[in-house]
Design a protein around this motif. Structure first.
Motif, PDB file in Angstrom:
ATOM      1  N   LYS A 296      41.454  27.060  36.401  1.00  0.00           N
ATOM      2  CA  LYS A 296      42.702  27.282  37.138  1.00  0.00           C
ATOM      3  C   LYS A 296      43.908  27.171  36.214  1.00  0.00           C
ATOM      4  O   LYS A 296      44.873  27.936  36.340  1.00  0.00           O
ATOM      5  N   GLN A 297      43.842  26.234  35.273  1.00  0.00           N
ATOM      6  CA  GLN A 297      44.938  26.098  34.315  1.00  0.00           C
ATOM      7  C   GLN A 297      45.029  27.306  33.392  1.00  0.00           C
ATOM      8  O   GLN A 297      46.108  27.654  32.911  1.00  0.00           O
ATOM      9  N   MET A 298      43.898  27.949  33.150  1.00  0.00           N
ATOM     10  CA  MET A 298      43.864  29.109  32.260  1.00  0.00           C
ATOM     11  C   MET A 298      44.314  30.393  32.934  1.00  0.00           C
ATOM     12  O   MET A 298      44.518  31.404  32.266  1.00  0.00           O
ATOM     13  N   ALA A 299      44.467  30.386  34.267  1.00  0.00           N
ATOM     14  CA  ALA A 299      44.742  31.618  35.017  1.00  0.00           C
ATOM     15  C   ALA A 299      45.909  32.430  34.449  1.00  0.00           C
ATOM     16  O   ALA A 299      45.781  33.650  34.274  1.00  0.00           O
ATOM     17  N   PRO A 300      47.082  31.814  34.131  1.00  0.00           N
ATOM     18  CA  PRO A 300      48.178  32.623  33.570  1.00  0.00           C
ATOM     19  C   PRO A 300      47.812  33.260  32.230  1.00  0.00           C
ATOM     20  O   PRO A 300      48.183  34.400  31.952  1.00  0.00           O
ATOM     21  N   GLU A 301      47.068  32.501  31.395  1.00  0.00           N
ATOM     22  CA  GLU A 301      46.672  33.036  30.091  1.00  0.00           C
ATOM     23  C   GLU A 301      45.657  34.161  30.250  1.00  0.00           C
ATOM     24  O   GLU A 301      45.666  35.133  29.490  1.00  0.00           O
ATOM     25  N   ILE A 302      44.771  34.043  31.244  1.00  0.00           N
ATOM     26  CA  ILE A 302      43.809  35.106  31.520  1.00  0.00           C
ATOM     27  C   ILE A 302      44.546  36.389  31.887  1.00  0.00           C
ATOM     28  O   ILE A 302      44.235  37.475  31.400  1.00  0.00           O
ATOM     29  N   GLN A 303      45.564  36.269  32.766  1.00  0.00           N
ATOM     30  CA  GLN A 303      46.323  37.446  33.197  1.00  0.00           C
ATOM     31  C   GLN A 303      47.033  38.106  32.026  1.00  0.00           C
ATOM     32  O   GLN A 303      47.070  39.328  31.916  1.00  0.00           O
TER      33      GLN A 303
END
Length: 248
Positions: A2-9
């Motif tokens: 969940k913390q990685m979500a912005p970086e994934i996008q």
């Protein structure tokens, strides 16, 4: 995750949904408890590398997050390799097959290369060869034929999948011969990247991502104009042709 979500996008190509990739990653962890025990760096490196190429993890055979001795390994599937090939405007035809004892099969290299394969009906016997063939919109064609022993050697002695997943269609071996074929073809940036990262440890990929980010952060102040404070309001990046362009 969940913390990685912005970086994934941020890592994803245009048009792909970061929330979907995060959900697929969560599903993969729920299905395989060993993934939850992998180092966070190796998991992040594998997931973000797959995302940057536009490949969905653990679905449709595009890419796999595979746990091994506490580390997450990224494996690009046959479908993922094919998907990246078809993104090229030069792509016209692609196939990889296993040849069996009772099939009609003949090929010839040289100035007038040719390949003929007609699978037998019913029990076709044991695998005697693998081949991959591609055609480009320019009219060029290429193919590679390998024996089972040659494919096994390229895979480090492995046969079939490394896990308990059955592979009666020999997709892993067909992917191996496909990789050899791609060495002779023009490749998109993403396909070239896939060939580089396939079956690599996620921790190594994570270190590369960190180094790339640090290099980009170092270059940004030098490139930006004196009145932009590090931003790029007068410049855009064309995703299809990744070069700096001036909208004026």
């Amino acid at each position: 995750i969940k913390q990685m979500a912005p970086e994934i996008q941020r890592a994803l190509p245009r048009g792909m949904d970061g929330d979907r990739i995060a959900r697929l990653a969560l599903t993969a962890v729920r299905k395989d408890a060993k993934l939850a025990k992998c180092s966070p760096e190796s998991f992040a490196g594998s997931l973000l590398t797959a995302a940057a190429m536009g490949l969905e993890p653990n679905v449709n055979g595009e890419a796999y997050l595979v746990p091994y001795k506490g580390e997450c390994t990224l494996i690009i599937g046959y479908a993922g390799m094919a998907k990246l090939f078809w993104q090229s405007p030069l792509a016209k035809h692609l196939d990889a097959q296993a040849v069996r004892e009772r099939d009609e099969f003949d090929y010839e290299y040289g100035l007038t290369p040719r390949l003929h394969h007609k699978p037998a009906s019913g029990n076709r016997g044991q695998v005697v060869a693998y081949y991959a063939v591609a055609a480009l919109t320019t009219g060029a064609t290429r193919f590679v034929v390998l024996s089972p022993d040659e494919v096994k050697a390229l895979r480090g002695g492995k046969i079939g999948t490394s896990g308990a997943i059955p592979d009666p269609q020999n997709w892993m071996e067909r992917k191996t011969v496909l990789r050899q074929l791609f060495k002779t073809l023009p490749k998109t940036t993403h396909l070239n990247r896939a060939l580089e990262v396939d079956e690599r440890d996620g921790s190594e990929l994570h270190r590369e991502l960190v180094q790339e980010r640090e290099a980009a952060d170092t270059m940004r102040p030098a490139i930006a104009g004196p009145d932009t404070d590090g931003a790029y309001p007068a410049e855009v990046v064309d995703d299809e042709n990744p070069q700096w362009t001036d909208p004026k």
